[in-house]
Design a protein around this motif. Structure first.
Motif, mmCIF file in Angstrom:
data_model
loop_
_atom_site.group_PDB
_atom_site.id
_atom_site.type_symbol
_atom_site.label_atom_id
_atom_site.label_comp_id
_atom_site.label_asym_id
_atom_site.label_seq_id
_atom_site.Cartn_x
_atom_site.Cartn_y
_atom_site.Cartn_z
ATOM 1 N N MET A 1 23.041 49.957 53.754
ATOM 2 C CA MET A 1 22.791 48.785 54.555
ATOM 3 C C MET A 1 24.061 48.356 55.289
ATOM 4 S SD MET A 1 20.461 46.605 55.294
ATOM 5 C CE MET A 1 20.268 44.984 55.913
ATOM 6 N N LYS A 2 25.197 48.440 54.601
ATOM 7 C CA LYS A 2 26.445 48.013 55.195
ATOM 8 C C LYS A 2 26.866 48.937 56.340
ATOM 9 C CE LYS A 2 30.889 46.236 53.862
ATOM 10 N NZ LYS A 2 31.768 45.882 52.782
ATOM 11 N N ILE A 3 26.542 50.216 56.252
ATOM 12 C CA ILE A 3 26.890 51.175 57.292
ATOM 13 C C ILE A 3 26.075 50.877 58.557
ATOM 14 C CG2 ILE A 3 26.863 53.606 57.938
ATOM 15 C CD1 ILE A 3 27.396 54.267 55.017
ATOM 16 N N ALA A 4 24.820 50.522 58.430
ATOM 17 C CA ALA A 4 23.969 50.207 59.578
ATOM 18 C C ALA A 4 24.487 48.974 60.307
ATOM 19 C CB ALA A 4 22.536 49.995 59.122
ATOM 20 N N VAL A 5 24.948 47.964 59.574
ATOM 21 C CA VAL A 5 25.483 46.755 60.188
ATOM 22 C C VAL A 5 26.776 47.092 60.938
ATOM 23 C CG1 VAL A 5 26.426 44.464 59.733
ATOM 24 C CG2 VAL A 5 24.405 45.235 58.492
ATOM 25 N N GLN A 6 27.606 47.934 60.360
ATOM 26 C CA GLN A 6 28.850 48.326 61.009
ATOM 27 C C GLN A 6 28.565 49.112 62.298
ATOM 28 O OE1 GLN A 6 31.030 50.466 58.046
ATOM 29 N NE2 GLN A 6 31.927 48.615 57.136
ATOM 30 N N LYS A 7 27.559 49.990 62.270
ATOM 31 C CA LYS A 7 27.194 50.748 63.463
ATOM 32 C C LYS A 7 26.692 49.817 64.565
ATOM 33 C CE LYS A 7 26.099 55.194 61.366
ATOM 34 N NZ LYS A 7 25.053 56.208 61.129
ATOM 35 N N ILE A 8 25.911 48.833 64.205
ATOM 36 C CA ILE A 8 25.399 47.881 65.193
ATOM 37 C C ILE A 8 26.547 47.086 65.811
ATOM 38 C CG2 ILE A 8 24.000 45.790 65.490
ATOM 39 C CD1 ILE A 8 22.057 46.974 63.429
ATOM 40 N N VAL A 9 27.493 46.664 64.975
ATOM 41 C CA VAL A 9 28.637 45.903 65.471
ATOM 42 C C VAL A 9 29.478 46.770 66.411
ATOM 43 C CG1 VAL A 9 30.798 44.806 64.767
ATOM 44 C CG2 VAL A 9 28.698 44.310 63.518
ATOM 45 N N VAL A 10 29.679 48.022 66.070
ATOM 46 C CA VAL A 10 30.462 48.919 66.909
ATOM 47 C C VAL A 10 29.762 49.150 68.248
ATOM 48 C CG1 VAL A 10 31.286 51.302 67.123
ATOM 49 C CG2 VAL A 10 31.647 50.044 64.999
ATOM 50 N N VAL A 11 28.461 49.357 68.221
ATOM 51 C CA VAL A 11 27.710 49.585 69.464
ATOM 52 C C VAL A 11 27.749 48.344 70.348
ATOM 53 C CG1 VAL A 11 25.382 49.962 70.397
ATOM 54 C CG2 VAL A 11 26.218 51.375 68.515
ATOM 55 N N VAL A 12 27.596 47.156 69.755
ATOM 56 C CA VAL A 12 27.644 45.917 70.533
ATOM 57 C C VAL A 12 29.033 45.726 71.144
ATOM 58 C CG1 VAL A 12 27.540 43.395 70.352
ATOM 59 C CG2 VAL A 12 25.769 44.790 69.301
ATOM 60 N N MET A 13 30.077 46.017 70.391
ATOM 61 C CA MET A 13 31.435 45.876 70.919
ATOM 62 C C MET A 13 31.688 46.860 72.070
ATOM 63 S SD MET A 13 32.835 43.401 69.417
ATOM 64 C CE MET A 13 34.565 43.564 69.659
ATOM 65 N N LEU A 14 31.195 48.085 71.969
ATOM 66 C CA LEU A 14 31.364 49.059 73.038
ATOM 67 C C LEU A 14 30.618 48.648 74.305
ATOM 68 C CD1 LEU A 14 31.149 52.443 71.093
ATOM 69 C CD2 LEU A 14 33.151 51.444 72.194
ATOM 70 N N VAL A 15 29.432 48.127 74.131
ATOM 71 C CA VAL A 15 28.649 47.689 75.288
ATOM 72 C C VAL A 15 29.336 46.518 75.974
ATOM 73 C CG1 VAL A 15 26.473 46.606 75.984
ATOM 74 C CG2 VAL A 15 26.448 48.580 74.460
ATOM 75 N N LEU A 16 29.822 45.554 75.221
ATOM 76 C CA LEU A 16 30.488 44.401 75.815
ATOM 77 C C LEU A 16 31.799 44.790 76.494
ATOM 78 C CD1 LEU A 16 29.862 41.596 73.171
ATOM 79 C CD2 LEU A 16 28.787 41.881 75.406
ATOM 80 N N SER A 17 32.539 45.690 75.902
ATOM 81 C CA SER A 17 33.811 46.083 76.515
ATOM 82 C C SER A 17 33.588 46.879 77.798
ATOM 83 C CB SER A 17 34.650 46.885 75.520
ATOM 84 O OG SER A 17 34.027 48.132 75.253
ATOM 85 N N SER A 18 32.524 47.671 77.866
ATOM 86 C CA SER A 18 32.254 48.415 79.090
ATOM 87 C C SER A 18 31.795 47.483 80.206
ATOM 88 C CB SER A 18 31.214 49.502 78.844
ATOM 89 O OG SER A 18 29.960 48.910 78.543
ATOM 90 N N GLN A 19 31.090 46.401 79.872
ATOM 91 C CA GLN A 19 30.683 45.449 80.895
ATOM 92 C C GLN A 19 31.888 44.710 81.454
ATOM 93 O OE1 GLN A 19 27.679 42.947 79.207
ATOM 94 N NE2 GLN A 19 26.039 44.403 79.629
ATOM 95 N N PHE A 20 32.864 44.400 80.629
ATOM 96 C CA PHE A 20 34.057 43.729 81.111
ATOM 97 C C PHE A 20 34.865 44.658 82.008
ATOM 98 C CE2 PHE A 20 33.791 41.003 77.139
ATOM 99 C CZ PHE A 20 33.254 39.924 77.824
ATOM 100 N N ALA A 21 34.890 45.924 81.696
ATOM 101 C CA ALA A 21 35.651 46.875 82.499
ATOM 102 C C ALA A 21 34.999 47.093 83.864
ATOM 103 C CB ALA A 21 35.779 48.210 81.765
ATOM 104 N N MET A 22 33.682 47.036 83.935
ATOM 105 C CA MET A 22 32.980 47.263 85.189
ATOM 106 C C MET A 22 32.845 45.992 86.016
ATOM 107 S SD MET A 22 30.162 50.048 83.817
ATOM 108 C CE MET A 22 28.877 49.264 84.646
ATOM 109 N N ALA A 23 33.260 44.855 85.519
ATOM 110 C CA ALA A 23 33.093 43.596 86.227
ATOM 111 C C ALA A 23 34.262 43.286 87.153
ATOM 112 C CB ALA A 23 32.925 42.468 85.215
ATOM 113 N N GLN A 24 35.169 44.225 87.369
ATOM 114 C CA GLN A 24 36.302 43.978 88.240
ATOM 115 C C GLN A 24 35.859 44.040 89.695
ATOM 116 O OE1 GLN A 24 39.189 46.888 87.254
ATOM 117 N NE2 GLN A 24 39.550 46.098 85.197
ATOM 118 N N THR A 25 36.499 43.239 90.531
ATOM 119 C CA THR A 25 36.173 43.246 91.950
ATOM 120 C C THR A 25 36.895 44.414 92.638
ATOM 121 O OG1 THR A 25 38.006 41.765 92.441
ATOM 122 C CG2 THR A 25 35.874 40.751 92.023
ATOM 123 N N PRO A 26 36.215 45.085 93.567
ATOM 124 C CA PRO A 26 36.857 46.208 94.260
ATOM 125 C C PRO A 26 37.905 45.690 95.242
ATOM 126 C CG PRO A 26 34.695 45.811 95.175
ATOM 127 C CD PRO A 26 34.839 44.896 93.982
#
Length: 67
Positions: A1-26
């Motif tokens: 159960m703890k591994i599944a929660v960690q995987k979800i947290v990692v996936v959410v962090m990766l998704v949020l960090s990629s959105q911040f990286a793509m939000a830059q103005t050209p």
């Protein structure tokens, strides 16, 4: 159960960090040097064809009549 929660947290962090990286103005585009060449290019082509036709016709007409 703890591994599944960690995987979800990692996936959410990766998704949020990629959105911040793509939000830059050209950066703003640089202006082109000089004037554009494609404005009226088709019209100039047809005018050149018509002018060449009339000049060559005039040249051939005057050449034949001078003989």
């Amino acid at each position: 159960m703890k591994i599944a929660v960690q995987k979800i947290v990692v996936v959410v962090m990766l998704v949020l960090s990629s959105q911040f990286a793509m939000a830059q103005t050209p950066p703003p585009p640089t202006p082109p040097p000089g004037l554009p060449i494609d404005g009226g290019l088709v019209a100039m082509f047809f005018v050149a064809l018509v002018l060449g036709y009339f000049i060559s016709k005039k040249y051939l007409f005057t050449k034949k009549s001078s003989l």
